[in-house]
Design an enzyme around this catalytic site. Structure first.
Site, short mmCIF file in Angstrom:
data_model
loop_
_atom_site.label_atom_id
_atom_site.label_comp_id
_atom_site.label_asym_id
_atom_site.label_seq_id
_atom_site.Cartn_x
_atom_site.Cartn_y
_atom_site.Cartn_z
N LYS A 38 40.03 26.72 -8.48
CA LYS A 38 38.79 26.84 -9.24
C LYS A 38 37.92 25.58 -9.12
O LYS A 38 36.70 25.65 -9.26
CB LYS A 38 39.09 27.09 -10.72
CG LYS A 38 40.01 28.27 -11.04
CD LYS A 38 39.33 29.59 -10.85
CE LYS A 38 40.02 30.77 -11.52
NZ LYS A 38 41.41 31.06 -11.16
C1 LIG Z 1 42.00 32.31 -10.92
C2 LIG Z 1 43.27 32.29 -10.16
C3 LIG Z 1 43.64 33.35 -9.35
C4 LIG Z 1 42.82 34.62 -9.24
O1 LIG Z 1 41.59 34.39 -8.60
P1 LIG Z 1 40.42 35.47 -8.74
O2 LIG Z 1 39.25 34.84 -8.07
O3 LIG Z 1 40.21 35.65 -10.22
O4 LIG Z 1 40.88 36.71 -8.10
C5 LIG Z 1 44.81 33.23 -8.60
N1 LIG Z 1 45.58 32.14 -8.69
C6 LIG Z 1 45.27 31.09 -9.48
C7 LIG Z 1 46.18 29.93 -9.55
C8 LIG Z 1 44.10 31.12 -10.24
O5 LIG Z 1 43.78 30.10 -11.02
#
Ligand SMILES: *Cc1c(COP(=O)(O)O)cnc(C)c1O
Length: 461
Positions: A112
């Site tokens: 993120k």
């Molecule tokens: C947010 C997240 C996901 C999922 O990603 P999306 O974009 O919501 O599909 C997978 N793994 C981790 C560690 C995350 O923080």
């Protein structure tokens, strides 16, 4: 570059306003009216370049006149300067034709940060220019919240409110949200699951009076700016492995569908992405939808990969919009049916989706076994989300190189990793005192008016 809502009833916006707005006023998501193609020669020239160069080249056409080139370049450089690896998104080899794309070298140890660090800088730039301030609000299954807080903490023009499901995030995730001391940071523990948090945020946005009163802005993965920032590492990884001369497959641990949809955008820009494989844990609505054509939420079961514990996968709406050929009326109809319990995808749209996406799921046992096996065979510790995807990737052998996105550092989920391997992954030294810092959090019920009262009371005036 113009952006249109997937539901067709909100004003068209440029990049700056689409980013600052988040959710469109008709409840839809902004998508570019058309996706610019990068010619093969330009893609080839990205191989071996610094990540920041790739980011500039890939994102520039989408940004329009929101930032001049020098400003945009400065924002990109600042976004990734704090990452703990010179490649930003390094590749690591797991097996002869299987690679991990490590997306966890940012300040909160999950992918993120790639989008959020850039969004934080872009918001600050725009707000400074406009002399405005905002309340950024987001629902999180764990990682978005800490990344948003890290991107906005101490920003004098922004209050950041993060809603997470009480008791359903890991201790490291919770502490990353509750320990920042800045008064513009507001962590909120909601009684419910992630979908409860997301529904509350959507309801706050759909109360247009409130939205305008406190100048709400969203940085959930519905924000186009976030999807765009994630397109970059698909280019960086694929060109390192021989694209555009070679096709590359990707497997993506998926929850809200933002990350994997970014891969779809990269493909539409001309990157030779072969298969794009959606990996889910036992909350497998996306796998079921792509398999059966029926999209029906049936409740969230907590797992050891909590950032994927989702049943209403917001960004899937963007993929549906493409699969229905940009037919906003059809998307509106589907979303109306969703609020009544679910919908069926038309044969034509399902076929279009399957031309781009494959899918698979991993049970809790398979996830733990994958963590243990990967440590034994390749010497790599995986976070549970990454392990879900490695399991699914291994179930989809092929000739093209496979890149599995490693979305979080194993130390973010130490209990699950230790249970699977006996090894407790340590936090990187820069985060070593996380367990000693005091926590600050407000608990609220699943109640829009309680949330609104809290925001009114605690935001800076
Ligand atoms: C947010 C997240 C996901 C999922 O990603 P999306 O974009 O919501 O599909 C997978 N793994 C981790 C560690 C995350 O923080």
């Amino acid at each position: 570059m113009r952006y249109v809502s997937t539901r067709g009833e909100a004003p068209e916006l440029g990049f700056e306003d689409a980013m600052m707005t988040g959710l469109a006023r008709d409840g839809g998501l902004y998508v570019p009216a058309e996706v610019p193609a990068l010619p093969p020669g330009e893609i080839a020239a990205l191989a071996g370049r610094p990540y920041e160069d790739v980011a500039f080249c890939v994102m520039r056409p989408f940004v329009g006149d929101a930032f001049d080139d020098a400003t945009f370049r400065r924002l990109i450089d600042a976004a990734y300067a704090g990452f703990g690896h010179p490649a930003r998104a390094p590749l690591r080899q797991l097996a002869p034709n299987h690679f991990l794309l490590e997306l966890f070298h940012g300040p909160t140890l999950a992918f993120k940060d790639f989008a959020m660090q850039l969004i934080g800088g872009m918001f600050a730039e725009v707000l400074g220019r406009r002399g405005d301030r905002l309340c950024v609000i987001g629902a999180t299954s764990g990682d978005t919240g800490s990344a948003a807080i890290e991107a906005f903490r101490g920003n004098p023009a922004v209050d950041v409110f993060v809603l997470y499901p009480h008791g359903r995030v890991s201790e490291v995730q919770r502490r990353q949200m509750t320990t920042p001391g800045e008064t513009n940071v507001h962590a909120i523990a909601v009684d419910g699951d992630f979908d409860t948090c997301q529904a509350l945020v959507k309801a706050a946005f759909n109360d247009h009076g409130f939205r305008d009163e406190v100048a709400l802005a969203g940085v959930n993965s519905i924000n186009w700016g976030r999807v765009l920032a994630q397109v970059v590492y698909y280019f960086a990884a694929a060109t390192a492995l021989g694209a555009p001369g070679r096709t590359v497959d990707f497997t993506v641990p998926t929850g809200n569908f933002g990350d994997v949809f970014a891969g779809h955008v990269a493909k539409r820009m001309g990157l030779p992405v072969g298969r794009l494989i959606v990996a889910t844990n036992r909350n497998d609505i996306l796998h079921r939808a792509l398999t059966t054509g029926e999209y029906r939420p049936d409740g969230v079961a907590p797992t050891i990969s909590p950032s994927m514990d989702i049943q209403v996968s917001s960004n899937f709406e963007r993929a549906l919009h493409l699969a229905y050929g940009g037919d906003a009326r059809a998307v509106r109809q589907l979303m109306a049916e969703l609020s009544q319990g679910g919908f069926g995808i038309s044969q034509g749209a399902l076929q279009a989706l399957r031309e781009v996406y494959a899918s698979g799921r991993a049970s809790e046992e398979e996830t733990k076994a994958t963590i243990a096996r990967t440590l034994r065979d390749a010497g790599e510790l995986l976070c549970p989300h990454t392990a879900v995807a490695v399991h699914v990737a291994e179930a989809h052998p092929g000739d093209a190189p496979m890149v599995t996105l490693a979305t979080a550092h194993p130390a973010k989920f130490p209990d699950a990793v230790e249970e699977a391997t006996g090894v407790r992954p340590p936090l990187p030294p820069r985060m070593g005192d996380l367990y000693d810092r005091p926590e600050r959090v407000t608990r609220i019920a699943d109640d829009l008016s309680a949330l609104q009262a809290h925001i009114r009371k605690t935001r800076a005036t």
